[in-house]
Scaffold this active site. Structure first.
Site, PDB file in Angstrom:
ATOM      1  N   ALA A 159     -63.641 -33.166  62.421  1.00  0.00           N
ATOM      2  CA  ALA A 159     -63.571 -34.997  62.841  1.00  0.00           C
ATOM      3  C   ALA A 159     -61.704 -35.573  62.305  1.00  0.00           C
ATOM      4  O   ALA A 159     -61.539 -37.132  63.004  1.00  0.00           O
ATOM      5  CB  ALA A 159     -64.215 -36.147  62.426  1.00  0.00           C
ATOM      6  N   CYS A 197     -66.400 -39.582  57.123  1.00  0.00           N
ATOM      7  CA  CYS A 197     -66.139 -40.518  58.159  1.00  0.00           C
ATOM      8  C   CYS A 197     -66.809 -39.550  59.637  1.00  0.00           C
ATOM      9  O   CYS A 197     -66.752 -38.312  59.249  1.00  0.00           O
ATOM     10  CB  CYS A 197     -64.939 -40.778  58.202  1.00  0.00           C
ATOM     11  SG  CYS A 197     -63.481 -40.022  57.908  1.00  0.00           S
ATOM     12  N   SER A 252     -63.244 -36.372  55.988  1.00  0.00           N
ATOM     13  CA  SER A 252     -63.422 -35.770  57.775  1.00  0.00           C
ATOM     14  C   SER A 252     -65.071 -35.275  57.390  1.00  0.00           C
ATOM     15  O   SER A 252     -64.806 -34.107  56.578  1.00  0.00           O
ATOM     16  CB  SER A 252     -62.315 -35.350  58.537  1.00  0.00           C
ATOM     17  OG  SER A 252     -62.266 -34.035  58.116  1.00  0.00           O
ATOM     18  N   ASP A 253     -65.573 -35.827  58.752  1.00  0.00           N
ATOM     19  CA  ASP A 253     -66.578 -34.821  59.237  1.00  0.00           C
ATOM     20  C   ASP A 253     -65.789 -33.729  59.448  1.00  0.00           C
ATOM     21  O   ASP A 253     -64.534 -33.682  59.932  1.00  0.00           O
ATOM     22  CB  ASP A 253     -67.107 -34.800  60.475  1.00  0.00           C
ATOM     23  CG  ASP A 253     -68.591 -34.276  60.580  1.00  0.00           C
ATOM     24  OD1 ASP A 253     -69.300 -33.176  60.178  1.00  0.00           O
ATOM     25  OD2 ASP A 253     -69.812 -34.997  61.001  1.00  0.00           O
ATOM     26  N   TRP A 254     -66.381 -32.255  59.866  1.00  0.00           N
ATOM     27  CA  TRP A 254     -65.272 -30.932  60.042  1.00  0.00           C
ATOM     28  C   TRP A 254     -65.272 -31.128  61.421  1.00  0.00           C
ATOM     29  O   TRP A 254     -65.748 -31.009  62.720  1.00  0.00           O
ATOM     30  CB  TRP A 254     -66.750 -30.234  60.194  1.00  0.00           C
ATOM     31  CG  TRP A 254     -66.875 -28.933  58.888  1.00  0.00           C
ATOM     32  CD1 TRP A 254     -66.847 -27.950  58.275  1.00  0.00           C
ATOM     33  CD2 TRP A 254     -66.812 -29.975  57.458  1.00  0.00           C
ATOM     34  NE1 TRP A 254     -66.785 -27.548  57.150  1.00  0.00           N
ATOM     35  CE2 TRP A 254     -66.813 -28.937  56.605  1.00  0.00           C
ATOM     36  CE3 TRP A 254     -67.163 -30.848  57.114  1.00  0.00           C
ATOM     37  CZ2 TRP A 254     -67.269 -29.427  54.840  1.00  0.00           C
ATOM     38  CZ3 TRP A 254     -66.950 -31.897  55.648  1.00  0.00           C
ATOM     39  CH2 TRP A 254     -67.433 -31.043  54.797  1.00  0.00           C
TER      40      TRP A 254
END
Length: 853
Positions: A351, A314, A347-349
């Site tokens: 996020a 995401c 998650s994106d880093w």
């Protein structure tokens, strides 16, 4: 196909941060204030994106189709309230495989690649077996063990899950074009170059070789492919993805996932969803209506799921005022319910925005570890506490852990998987980097894609070159980089030589890089051609004088962009403008002023405005070379000299002015602002807008020339009788313009995607050279459907000898012919006659017909 059932109890929550469908009546107040901006698409605390007031099932969104010309901001994000959330897991697919259309498929052994795919792989049995193994493995895990599976830790990879019980942990590593921060790996051509080939076999093979390299280095999860849409021409990461059309992007994503996972690594579909610009990517709300989301931005992710993708990442941005990693509608209802996704969402880093992201559908937080501040704490101990006090149910934690371990079993990574052999934190540490060479013969497909992705835009009979007496190369883009191919970390600097990839986390390190100068010099030695060069972009008088009396002058220009954490020459990820870097326009004009055979080669991350020189009488040929990876120079040389007959097609439109594009980069805002970016163009992205507004582009989407010519004839279309008798009632309902049901797996169901109509036609090579053509099929829906004038829904490739005629086919599914019905919340065939055209681009139609009713 997926087994149908009502949505889980979780989905009876309001569609926080998503779309409140017409049949949703529940409501839970938000803990945030309601946005008051007049441009926000949200109208209530449920963050509904469906604002249409028409009762027509086929009506388009009510947003006006014009580019936003003012800055708007949101008043705050919508979040889930602290409460107790029950959970019921989504089921795994249950319909029996139905060969030959729907065979049971293992990710290691996907269906053979085809220019006209007619097989819908069924990964259901493999997922079901993997989930059963995962459930057995975690049965005796403690709550802390399960939480540890979901929470990243520090380690040698860009993302790491620690060992738990009999599970050895995971190494997650960038990037979409190769193994980042490792040596002896291949730098593959970028996604945009791969899409420019319009060739499924090259897409699949690139994915396979990347997968093999990730596995060879011991990485379990490859953080790619990237499949965000090229909505904004200046978008910084467009080059990582597959262009500006959902069908082309979806097919490229599908083939890439099939290839990567056949190579043994878990693929990751990213960045989910509406992450189309870099500026304030963590503080902007992409406000998108329901129909546009389904028909444009979700399609590549849906095709990745149909390719068996193991994980989804995401994105950083908000969607209709709720962060993407906390978005119940997009994560639970769209990805897990509609698409029937069986893997895990990470998650994106950094996020992850709160622990309750788990309730909204997030399964894994990244990167975790002690070095990443507040975002690292949302899972880990906090998730444990939320489960222990029943805010998040144990059933949901079990689901999160099961999905993560199931993907590992799904990819057979429990079977002699190699250990991690690199350290991204210190690539030169001898104790943790074992220098495993994984390149094999992968340079072969790199060179093929570097050549196959070149689009010839103009040729006044001067190409291919035939042993010219002399030749001069002008521009730094022809040269090797001054300080070697990896002169900047993450390629994050002003390129001093050939541009072969953009910058940011979507890169890897070059083991070697062939420049055009080196490739052309080698060919010139064979031809005994005199070669001269001038790599100074800034001395225009010198450049002009260097080309006097030269038989051929080739000017090389480029334009770069990348991820927003790096700013290059004032470009904070996204490009500030659509002009060539290093005063490329002026360089071309200086050369063309003194040489009547000026050839332009462009290495660019995306569209440029080329009006200053495209019609100059001395500009005799233009090659659009994108980003070619290791073999960039050889690919360019192959096309210049006719070793490869160009067959590439544009994956986006080249406009005459920046203002012709339907969406513009939104900048500005204070440090605290959440920008409001409303997708006012709706369905009219890229060429669809140009057609709708009757704007003449410089070069249209799908355009590309060849050294040969091709003629199309003898069009036929026939209905394909359905083989899936178990779903005959759904097919008959669709044929009567009924909508697909609201059910688990409804958008990826077999009856919707199996072959429904097959279009066949002849293609003849009427030229004097062996070459390939890319026939494209565009639908023209009835006016009542409120669709753009032309929509790409099929393409194929065919290679022919001079004079040879071949029969080509393009197969259409019911999904291809459907539009998203915002009232009935399903896919439906519109009322009226659907026409179609087959041709060589979005504006070069050769044959036409109608879909039988």
């Amino acid at each position: 196909m997926r087994s149908y059932r009502l949505p889980s109890l979780l989905l009876l929550l309001p569609y926080v941060a998503g779309w409140q469908s017409s049949n949703s009546t529940s409501s839970i107040p938000s803990t945030s204030s309601v946005p008051t901006s007049s441009t926000s698409s949200t109208a209530s605390s449920t963050s509904s994106a469906v604002t249409t007031t028409s009762a027509s099932a086929s009506s388009a969104s009510t947003t006006s189709y014009s580019a936003t010309s003012y800055l708007a901001t949101e008043t705050g994000q919508l979040t889930l309230p602290i409460s107790e959330y029950s959970f019921s897991p989504f089921p795994t697919p249950s319909l029996a495989p139905d060969p030959p259309v729907y065979p049971a498929t293992d990710p290691w052994y996907p269906p053979p690649v085809s220019p006209d795919p007619t097989i819908v792989p069924d990964f259901g049995p493999s997922w079901a077996a993997a989930h059963a193994k995962a459930q057995a493995l975690i049965a005796n895990f403690t709550i802390w063990d399960k939480v540890n599976l979901t929470t990243g830790i520090n380690g040698n990879c860009v993302g790491n899950i620690g060992a738990v019980g009999g599970f050895p942990g995971l190494c997650l590593e960038d990037s979409p074009l190769g193994v980042r921060y490792a040596d002896l790996v291949t730098a593959f051509p970028a996604g945009i170059t791969t899409a420019s080939t319009w060739n499924r076999a090259l897409m699949r093979t690139r994915g396979l070789y990347m997968g093999q390299e990730f596995k060879g280095k011991g990485a379990h999860v490859a953080l790619g492919p990237m499949m965000n849409m090229g909505r904004i021409a200046q978008g910084g990461r467009n080059w990582e993805g597959f262009g500006a059309d959902p069908f082309l992007s979806g097919e490229a994503a599908h083939e890439t996932v099939l290839g990567m996972q056949a190579g043994g690594v878990q693929a990751t579909a990213k960045h989910y969803i509406n992450n189309e610009q870099e500026w304030k990517r963590t503080q902007e709300s992409s406000n998108v209506d329901d129909r546009t989301e389904h028909e444009i931005y979700a399609q590549p992710f849906m095709r990745a799921v149909m390719g068996g993708v193991s994980s989804v990442m995401c994105s950083y941005n908000l969607i209709n005022d709720t962060y993407a990693c906390n978005n119940n509608k997009t994560l639970n209802d769209l990805m897990k319910r509609e698409f029937g996704f069986q893997g895990y969402i990470m998650s994106d880093w950094t996020a992850t925005m709160e622990t309750l992201n788990a309730v909204a559908g997030l399964d894994m937080t990244m990167p975790g570890g002690i070095n990443f501040g507040e975002n690292a704490s949302y899972f880990g101990g906090n998730l444990t506490a939320f489960v222990m006090n029943d805010t998040i149910s144990m059933a949901r934690l079990d689901d999160m852990a099961t999905r993560i371990v199931a993907a590992w079993y799904f990819m057979h990574q429990d079977e002699d998987y190699p250990p991690v052999s690199f350290n991204m934190n210190d690539p030169y540490d001898p104790a943790t980097n074992f220098h495993i060479n994984v390149q094999a013969d992968h340079s072969t497909v790199v060179r093929q894609i570097a050549a196959g992705g070149i689009v010839m835009l103009k040729n006044e009979g001067v190409l291919p070159l035939d042993k010219p007496r002399n030749i001069v190369l002008v521009g730094s883009d022809a040269a090797p980089p001054v300080s070697g191919p990896n002169e900047y970390t993450d390629q994050g600097g002003d390129p001093s030589g050939i541009l072969a990839m953009g910058w940011g986390s979507g890169t890897d390190n070059f083991t070697y890089l062939v420049s055009p100068y080196e490739a052309i010099q080698a060919r010139a030695r064979e031809d005994q051609t005199s070669v001269f060069w001038d790599f100074d972009d800034w001395d225009l008088d010198k450049a002009g004088n260097s080309v006097v009396d030269m038989e051929v002058a080739i000017v090389f220009v480029n334009s770069d962009s990348g991820e927003g954490y790096i700013t290059v020459d004032g470009n904070a990820g996204d490009r500030q403008n659509l002009t060539a870097w290093h005063q490329g326009d002026e360089l071309i004009l200086a050369v063309a002023a003194q040489n009547n055979n000026t050839i332009v080669v462009t290495n660019s991350v995306g569209p440029l405005i080329i009006e200053p020189w495209v019609e100059h009488p001395n500009v005799t040929a233009i090659l659009w070379a994108s980003l070619g990876g290791n073999e960039a120079g050889n690919g360019i040389m192959d096309v210049l000299y006719g070793n490869w007959n160009p067959s590439g097609k544009l994956p986006y439109t080249l406009a005459k002015t920046p203002e012709d594009y339907p969406a513009q980069l939104v900048t500005g805002g204070t440090a605290d602002d959440i920008l409001s970016i409303t997708y006012t163009e709706g369905l009219y992205i890229d060429y669809r807008w140009f057609d709708y507004k009757n704007i003449t582009p410089r070069y249209e989407f799908g355009f590309g020339m060849s050294y040969s010519t091709f003629e199309f004839s003898d069009l036929q279309i026939q209905k394909v009788e359905p083989l899936d008798y178990a779903e005959t009632s759904l097919i008959e309902n669709w044929e009567n313009c009924g909508a697909s049901p609201i059910a688990e797996g409804s958008t990826t169901a077999l009856w919707l995607h199996m072959p429904a109509y097959q279009v066949t036609f002849n293609v003849q090579n009427t030229g004097s050279r062996y070459g390939g053509e890319i026939p494209q099929l565009y639908l023209h829906h009835p006016a009542s459907a409120n669709e753009p004038p032309s929509i790409l829904k099929g393409f194929t490739n065919i290679e022919l000898e001079p004079g040879q005629t071949g029969r080509a086919s393009i197969t259409l599914s019911r999904y291809d012919l459907s539009i998203w019905d915002v009232v009935r919340q399903g896919w439906a065939r519109p009322n009226g006659t659907i026409n179609f055209s087959v041709g060589a681009s979005s504006r070069d139609f050769r044959l036409s017909g109608s879909i039988p009713e």
